[in-house]
Write a protein that holds these residues in place. Structure first.
Motif, PDB file in Angstrom:
ATOM      1  N   SER A   1       8.617   1.830  -8.084  1.00 64.11           N
ATOM      2  CA  SER A   1       7.517   1.282  -7.146  1.00 64.11           C
ATOM      3  C   SER A   1       8.512   1.179  -5.694  1.00 64.11           C
ATOM      4  O   SER A   1       7.994   1.029  -4.760  1.00 64.11           O
TER       5      SER A   1
ATOM      6  N   ARG B   1       2.096   1.876  -3.367  1.00 62.25           N
ATOM      7  CA  ARG B   1       0.829   2.424  -4.116  1.00 62.25           C
ATOM      8  C   ARG B   1       0.954   4.285  -3.905  1.00 62.25           C
ATOM      9  O   ARG B   1       0.505   4.828  -4.889  1.00 62.25           O
ATOM     10  N   GLU B   2       1.152   4.605  -2.679  1.00 68.72           N
ATOM     11  CA  GLU B   2       1.121   5.991  -2.515  1.00 68.72           C
ATOM     12  C   GLU B   2       2.296   6.588  -3.277  1.00 68.72           C
ATOM     13  O   GLU B   2       2.101   7.712  -3.629  1.00 68.72           O
ATOM     14  N   ARG B   3       3.469   5.944  -3.264  1.00 68.15           N
ATOM     15  CA  ARG B   3       4.729   6.242  -3.675  1.00 68.15           C
ATOM     16  C   ARG B   3       4.243   6.688  -5.348  1.00 68.15           C
ATOM     17  O   ARG B   3       4.801   7.695  -6.002  1.00 68.15           O
TER      18      ARG B   3
ATOM     19  N   ARG C   1       0.778  -1.276  -0.017  1.00 67.65           N
ATOM     20  CA  ARG C   1       0.007   0.081   0.101  1.00 67.65           C
ATOM     21  C   ARG C   1       0.715   1.250  -0.134  1.00 67.65           C
ATOM     22  O   ARG C   1       0.531   2.305  -0.639  1.00 67.65           O
ATOM     23  N   ALA C   2       1.803   1.266   0.776  1.00 66.98           N
ATOM     24  CA  ALA C   2       2.769   2.302   0.798  1.00 66.98           C
ATOM     25  C   ALA C   2       3.474   2.547  -0.769  1.00 66.98           C
ATOM     26  O   ALA C   2       3.661   3.762  -1.285  1.00 66.98           O
TER      27      ALA C   2
ATOM     28  N   TYR D   1       0.149  -4.315  -4.236  1.00 70.59           N
ATOM     29  CA  TYR D   1       0.617  -2.946  -5.033  1.00 70.59           C
ATOM     30  C   TYR D   1      -0.211  -3.073  -6.395  1.00 70.59           C
ATOM     31  O   TYR D   1      -1.028  -2.211  -6.649  1.00 70.59           O
TER      32      TYR D   1
ATOM     33  N   ALA E   1       1.254   5.360  -8.095  1.00 72.37           N
ATOM     34  CA  ALA E   1       0.132   4.576  -8.407  1.00 72.37           C
ATOM     35  C   ALA E   1       0.476   3.754  -9.579  1.00 72.37           C
ATOM     36  O   ALA E   1       1.184   3.958 -10.564  1.00 72.37           O
TER      37      ALA E   1
END
Length: 482
Positions: A104, A33-35, A30-31, A438, A37
């Protein structure tokens, strides 16, 4: 390199990693994905669109400086044939491009050159036929998306070369990404050992790939499997050797095949082979003890330099002939030069005393099963240059799919199989739970990779045209070979 690059510690498969719970691993995904998308993986960095910021031809000429000078024009000639053959030799160019994009940060052991022609069939030690990645010259730890982007883009390049439409090329690349995502999700849901042992085994029943193919594709796959089983040391021996005065010798067809005695004509042949025996003893020490027993049952007979592939042309590659019970019981090993991975200049990672060791270790991580003769050796070559090599069997039921014959349906099927086994390899070396988290359960990632693939295929076509133009004006040496 971008600010989301992996750390060197993350890239090392030899350093112990702390245990993390499933929830902690999901949080890593999830982290990520924040960095970055997943939808943003479809973008090409804007700075690489500026021709002043990139020069693929210059990169390739720079790479040629470490290669055998007389073979470099052959490499360039093979790359010039089509956009796809150019793509096969341009791993450095794509690595340079990928390094300019955000990452990623989810690390796996990358194949490093995951294009379509670097997948294929080979026999396992249990004498079953597996389908997997089969070239690891560029293997290195890095962001998982670098491999899937190279694979998907190769599908789009091949699609255009085969006369498919832009829509069909994007659909083929997207199907590959979908298969990768779904396979990674499935691996994340398995137990640790079950995920580690998963591999594609196209036996007579096509157990791992049967659900991906229709009747016609299944027939074609069975044909390739039959051909693969016929590609062994005896078959290679008939093509590469001849008998002179009752002795088996390699044919001389310079510059593609050159017996070692012709490479160093001024040296005493017995001295040369004594030196080679010493190098083989060093190679033997890198093998597993049980496999040394097998090697010891063979006698080293002859060696020749052999040009292989497209991207590898110009690096030193040797074929070694061994005799078992008699001349009808051969073993052929390939000693292939291992230079620094093209990824190493863009990604942090572990240091290796031998680039051959890097290749062998990477291969054993990514593949579910590997050649029993894998090993490495380093030393000063006949040209006085210190070089690194890895050794493997030249042929052991090895086969590949003729990419240029595939229509849209067949190319999509083949791309999906490649996407699946790439996910298997990444799941072994990386964190399948984090990567699956992710990727998510929607088609956001799939669409992004499809968009990236066709955009990069366009860029590759422009690079190929510029490369051919440089050859035509004499700026790049090139020789056509057949």
């Amino acid at each position: 390199m971008n600010s989301t690059a992996i750390s060197a510690d993350q890239g090392s498969a030899t350093s112990a990693q702390p245990y993390r719970t499933v929830e902690e691993r999901r949080a890593d995904g999830r982290a990520a994905r924040e960095r970055l998308a997943p939808r943003d993986l479809g973008d090409l960095a804007s700075d690489v669109d500026d021709s002043s910021q990139r020069d693929p031809t210059a990169l390739l000429l720079q790479q040629a400086q470490t290669r055998v000078a007389e073979l470099v024009p052959i490499r360039h000639g093979r790359m010039a044939r089509t956009p796809f053959t150019f793509y096969r030799g341009a791993a450095l160019v794509m690595s340079d491009d990928l390094s300019r994009s955000a990452s990623s940060g989810l690390t796996v052991q990358l194949c490093g050159d995951a294009h379509l022609s670097n997948f294929g069939f080979f026999a396992t030690p249990e004498r079953r036929l597996a389908f997997d990645v089969n070239d690891f010259d560029e293997t290195y730890p890095g962001p998982f998306e670098w491999d899937i982007k190279r694979l998907a883009a190769s599908l789009a390049v091949a699609a255009f070369d085969n006369g498919l439409t832009r829509k069909e090329a994007k659909r083929v690349a997207r199907a590959c990404a979908t298969e990768y995502r779904e396979a990674m999700t499935a691996q994340a849901g398995k137990g640790t050992l079950a995920a580690w042992y998963t591999h594609a085994e196209p036996s007579e029943r096509l157990t791992e790939v049967r659900d991906l193919v229709g009747a016609s594709a299944t027939k074609s796959m069975r044909l390739q499997i039959k051909k693969a089983w016929r590609r062994d040391s005896l078959q290679a021996l008939s093509k590469l050797t001849t008998v002179v005065d009752g002795e088996v010798r390699f044919v001389s067809a310079p510059p593609l095949i050159v017996p070692v005695e012709d490479v160093v004509p001024d040296r005493d042949l017995s001295t040369v082979y004594d030196e080679l025996q010493g190098r083989l003893a060093e190679f033997r020490e890198t093998m597993a003890p049980r496999h040394r027993v097998l090697l010891d049952k063979f006698e080293f007979v002859r060696m020749a330099r052999k040009v292989v592939g497209v991207g590898s042309v110009g690096t030193q590659a040797w074929v070694l002939l061994f005799r078992g019970k008699d001349d009808g019981d051969p073993l052929l090993l390939q000693a292939k030069e291992a230079q620094a991975s093209v990824l190493a200049r863009y990604l942090p990672g572990p240091d290796f005393t031998s680039e051959g060791e890097r290749v062998v270790n990477g291969q054993k991580i990514i593949q579910a099963v590997s050649d029993v003769f894998l090993g490495w050796q380093s030393g000063i070559g006949f040209d006085g240059v210190y070089r690194h090599f890895y050794l493997r069997q030249l042929r052991d039921a090895k086969g590949s799919v003729p990419i240029e014959t595939l229509d849209a349906v067949a190319l999509s099927v083949y791309g999906r199989v490649c996407g699946r086994v790439l996910a298997y390899g990444h799941a072994r070396s990386g964190d399948s739970v984090a990567v699956a988290e992710y990727l998510g359960s929607t088609d956001e990632f799939d669409r992004a990779i499809g968009r990236f693939a066709v955009a990069y295929a366009d860029r590759n076509a422009r690079d190929h045209a510029a490369f051919v133009a440089a050859i035509d004006r004499g700026a790049v040496p090139a020789t056509a070979d057949h």
